[in-house]
Design a protein around this motif. Structure first.
Motif, PDB file in Angstrom:
ATOM      1  N   ASP A  59       0.846  -1.196   0.000  1.00 13.09           N
ATOM      2  CA  ASP A  59       0.000   0.000   0.000  1.00 13.09           C
ATOM      3  C   ASP A  59       0.883   1.248   0.000  1.00 13.09           C
ATOM      4  N   VAL A  60       0.570   2.189  -0.875  1.00 15.73           N
ATOM      5  CA  VAL A  60       1.285   3.461  -0.916  1.00 15.73           C
ATOM      6  C   VAL A  60       0.255   4.578  -0.733  1.00 15.73           C
ATOM      7  N   TRP A  61       0.247   5.168   0.443  1.00 17.08           N
ATOM      8  CA  TRP A  61      -0.698   6.237   0.743  1.00 17.08           C
ATOM      9  C   TRP A  61      -0.175   7.561   0.205  1.00 17.08           C
ATOM     10  N   GLU A  62      -1.108   8.485  -0.074  1.00 15.84           N
ATOM     11  CA  GLU A  62      -0.684   9.752  -0.672  1.00 15.84           C
ATOM     12  C   GLU A  62       0.138  10.605   0.286  1.00 15.84           C
ATOM     13  N   TYR A  63       0.075  10.319   1.578  1.00  7.97           N
ATOM     14  CA  TYR A  63       0.986  10.884   2.569  1.00  7.97           C
ATOM     15  C   TYR A  63       1.663   9.714   3.279  1.00  7.97           C
ATOM     16  N   PRO A  64       2.942   9.839   3.638  1.00  7.39           N
ATOM     17  CA  PRO A  64       3.592   8.741   4.379  1.00  7.39           C
ATOM     18  C   PRO A  64       2.926   8.550   5.742  1.00  7.39           C
ATOM     19  N   LEU A  65       2.373   7.368   5.975  1.00  7.18           N
ATOM     20  CA  LEU A  65       1.656   7.126   7.220  1.00  7.18           C
ATOM     21  C   LEU A  65       2.555   7.255   8.439  1.00  7.18           C
ATOM     22  N   GLU A  66       3.852   6.956   8.264  1.00  5.43           N
ATOM     23  CA  GLU A  66       4.779   7.101   9.398  1.00  5.43           C
ATOM     24  C   GLU A  66       4.809   8.551   9.877  1.00  5.43           C
ATOM     25  N   ALA A  67       4.808   9.483   8.921  1.00  7.72           N
ATOM     26  CA  ALA A  67       4.851  10.907   9.276  1.00  7.72           C
ATOM     27  C   ALA A  67       3.525  11.347   9.899  1.00  7.72           C
ATOM     28  N   ILE A  68       2.418  10.854   9.358  1.00 12.68           N
ATOM     29  CA  ILE A  68       1.098  11.181   9.916  1.00 12.68           C
ATOM     30  C   ILE A  68       0.991  10.662  11.349  1.00 12.68           C
ATOM     31  N   ARG A  69       1.465   9.449  11.578  1.00 10.22           N
ATOM     32  CA  ARG A  69       1.421   8.862  12.919  1.00 10.22           C
ATOM     33  C   ARG A  69       2.290   9.657  13.887  1.00 10.22           C
ATOM     34  N   GLU A  70       3.478  10.057  13.429  1.00  4.44           N
ATOM     35  CA  GLU A  70       4.389  10.830  14.277  1.00  4.44           C
ATOM     36  C   GLU A  70       3.761  12.172  14.656  1.00  4.44           C
ATOM     37  N   ALA A  71       3.135  12.836  13.700  1.00  2.00           N
ATOM     38  CA  ALA A  71       2.490  14.121  13.987  1.00  2.00           C
ATOM     39  C   ALA A  71       1.329  13.938  14.964  1.00  2.00           C
ATOM     40  N   SER A  72       0.600  12.836  14.832  1.00  2.00           N
ATOM     41  CA  SER A  72      -0.517  12.555  15.740  1.00  2.00           C
ATOM     42  C   SER A  72      -0.015  12.327  17.155  1.00  2.00           C
ATOM     43  N   ILE A  73       1.055  11.541  17.292  1.00  2.00           N
ATOM     44  CA  ILE A  73       1.641  11.268  18.606  1.00  2.00           C
ATOM     45  C   ILE A  73       2.162  12.550  19.238  1.00  2.00           C
ATOM     46  N   ASN A  74       2.863  13.352  18.437  1.00  2.00           N
ATOM     47  CA  ASN A  74       3.414  14.609  18.960  1.00  2.00           C
ATOM     48  C   ASN A  74       2.308  15.530  19.459  1.00  2.00           C
ATOM     49  N   ALA A  75       1.186  15.560  18.749  1.00  2.00           N
ATOM     50  CA  ALA A  75       0.076  16.410  19.173  1.00  2.00           C
ATOM     51  C   ALA A  75      -0.455  15.971  20.537  1.00  2.00           C
ATOM     52  N   LEU A  76      -0.565  14.662  20.751  1.00  2.00           N
ATOM     53  CA  LEU A  76      -1.077  14.140  22.022  1.00  2.00           C
ATOM     54  C   LEU A  76      -0.087  14.354  23.160  1.00  2.00           C
ATOM     55  N   ILE A  77       1.197  14.178  22.871  1.00  2.00           N
ATOM     56  CA  ILE A  77       2.222  14.276  23.907  1.00  2.00           C
ATOM     57  C   ILE A  77       2.495  15.726  24.297  1.00  2.00           C
ATOM     58  N   HIS A  78       2.560  16.607  23.309  1.00  2.00           N
ATOM     59  CA  HIS A  78       3.043  17.964  23.548  1.00  2.00           C
ATOM     60  C   HIS A  78       1.946  19.007  23.708  1.00  2.00           C
TER      61      HIS A  78
END
Length: 447
Positions: free
Chosen positions: A249-268
């Motif tokens: 699967d190739v998503w139009e945005y890298p899911l790793e980056a989306i996940r990292e941004a989501s985690i950062n939002a929750l943590i910070h």
């Protein structure tokens, strides 16, 4: 004498009044400073009455009322006797009659409510998530705790054979038999019962005012993270590539980056804020916003290179680390950039705005915002967006849509080809057309 002006660090008083203890308090709670007694507001010396008595009384008065020591000196300026109070910055909060003041510009400001709590935590080097709540251990959701223990088994030596209290104590998530704020957010079923704004809103937008879908994500932070990824995936497209006879699967945005941004939002995020985390998905970009600016000592440029990790919510971050949801401290933004570059996408944008912190991901490099950064002229940007919409452009069409000469069109198009934005199809003549280069190499100007 070099003429001074009132500032963040300097204050002038014609005479001493006990109410000026507020100024001493404000300096102590800020960066320290100096109060000159016997000078007018313009910094002109006018002298002070009974300087010897003030020299004796002020240190005792300040110590008795503010529980701190300042340096009190007698100086002579232009033949006038002046009292100089040198106030050090205090490592602990200082109050005057139960109120707290700080220095803002050349004035003092009383702290109240959330601002006061932030100030006290900063002075005490305490994070909000480490403060005890009124919630007992019996509110911990066993299923979530079991899930965490399984996720953390390679990093944290705890077992489900241990009591819930012992496990949480090992993570510093219990104080005096009560859950910390972090524990409430992480391990209770409905933390919004206690912290009503601790949720995430995700919207799918066609335009800034045209909303296609809107979702509120609640529950503990583990559940919020899972749901954030699911909702985002629902609104972005995916294609399939065959690699080593396996479909990928190739998503139009890298899911790793989306996940990292989501985690950062929750943590910070700033959980003291009345705002929630907001994620807006547009046709060409995804915008993450969470309340709370960057910690002191960091700016957005630093996020693009190796930088120290400064955690607003330390206990939440540690639990996410033990669970394997984050890997190395202070590398998340760098990895987001790397993942986007590997896919040929623009670097994510990190911005402090609207009282919080934003991350923007762009679907492709052929968006107006990015093209402006490449210093393309308005004609070229218009042509790129035209080709993105229509699929191709000719020299004649370029002339028409921009109302320019053939020579100007030829020069502009040649520059777009040189920058690897356009590919030229055909050699010369009427059959020549230009299409977007869908796999541009990153060049000197950011492609």
């Amino acid at each position: 004498m070099l003429k001074k002006l009132e500032s963040h660090l300097v204050e002038f008083k014609r005479e001493w009044k006990d109410e000026f203890l507020k100024e001493v308090c404000a300096f102590a709670n800020s960066d320290g400073g100096t109060i000159f007694i016997g000078m007018d507001k313009n910094g002109n010396p006018i002298g002070v009455k009974n300087p010897e008595k003030l020299l004796e009384d002020l240190p005792n008065k300040i110590r008795d009322v503010l529980s701190m020591t300042v340096m009190v000196k007698l100086e002579e300026i232009e033949g006038k006797k002046i009292i100089k109070l040198e106030v050090p910055s205090s490592s602990i909060p200082v109050s005057y009659n139960g109120k707290f003041y700080v220095r803002t510009g050349s004035t003092k400001q009383e702290l109240k409510g959330v601002e006061l709590l932030r100030f006290i935590m900063r002075k005490q080097n305490t994070s909000w998530d480490s403060l005890p709540s009124e919630i007992g251990i019996d509110k911990v959701d066993g299923e979530t705790l079991d899930m965490f223990i399984e996720m953390a088994k390679d990093r944290l030596p705890v077992s489900r054979k241990d009591t819930t209290e012992k496990i949480l104590e090992s993570l510093e998530l219990v104080k005096d038999g009560k859950l910390t704020n972090a524990a409430v957010l992480l391990f209770t079923k409905n933390p919004q019962k206690y912290f009503k704004n601790a949720f995430v809103r995700i919207g799918r937008f066609k335009t800034p005012v045209d909303i296609i879908d809107s979702v509120e994500i609640k529950g503990n932070l583990f559940k919020q993270l899972d749901e954030m990824i699911k909702v985002i995936k629902r609104h972005i497209s995916v294609r399939y590539e065959i690699k080593d006879i396996r479909r990928e699967d190739v998503w139009e945005y890298p899911l790793e980056a989306i996940r990292e941004a989501s985690i950062n939002a929750l943590i910070h995020r700033e959980y003291l804020s009345s705002e929630d985390i907001q994620i807006k998905i547009y046709d060409d970009r995804i915008w993450f916003w969470n309340p709370g600016k960057l910690p002191e000592g960091l700016n957005t440029e630093m996020l693009r290179k190796e930088h120290p990790s400064k955690l607003r919510n330390k206990l939440i971050a540690f639990v996410f680390y033990y669970a394997g949801l984050i890997e190395k401290w202070g590398t998340g933004t760098i990895r987001m950039i790397s993942w986007c570059r590997k896919r040929g996408l623009p670097d994510p944008e990190f911005v402090e705005e609207f009282g919080g912190f934003s991350v923007r991901f762009w679907k492709d490099i052929y968006n107006e915002e990015h093209l402006k950064k490449l210093r393309l002229n308005e004609r070229q940007i218009k042509a790129v967006l035209y080709v993105k919409r229509e699929g191709e452009i000719t020299n004649k069409k370029y002339q028409e849509i921009n109302n320019v000469s053939k020579r100007t069109a030829t020069n502009d198009l040649a520059e777009l080809v040189r920058l690897n934005i356009f590919l030229q199809v055909g050699i010369t003549g009427k059959g020549t057309k230009y299409v977007l280069n869908m796999n541009p190499q990153r060049g000197k100007r950011g492609i």
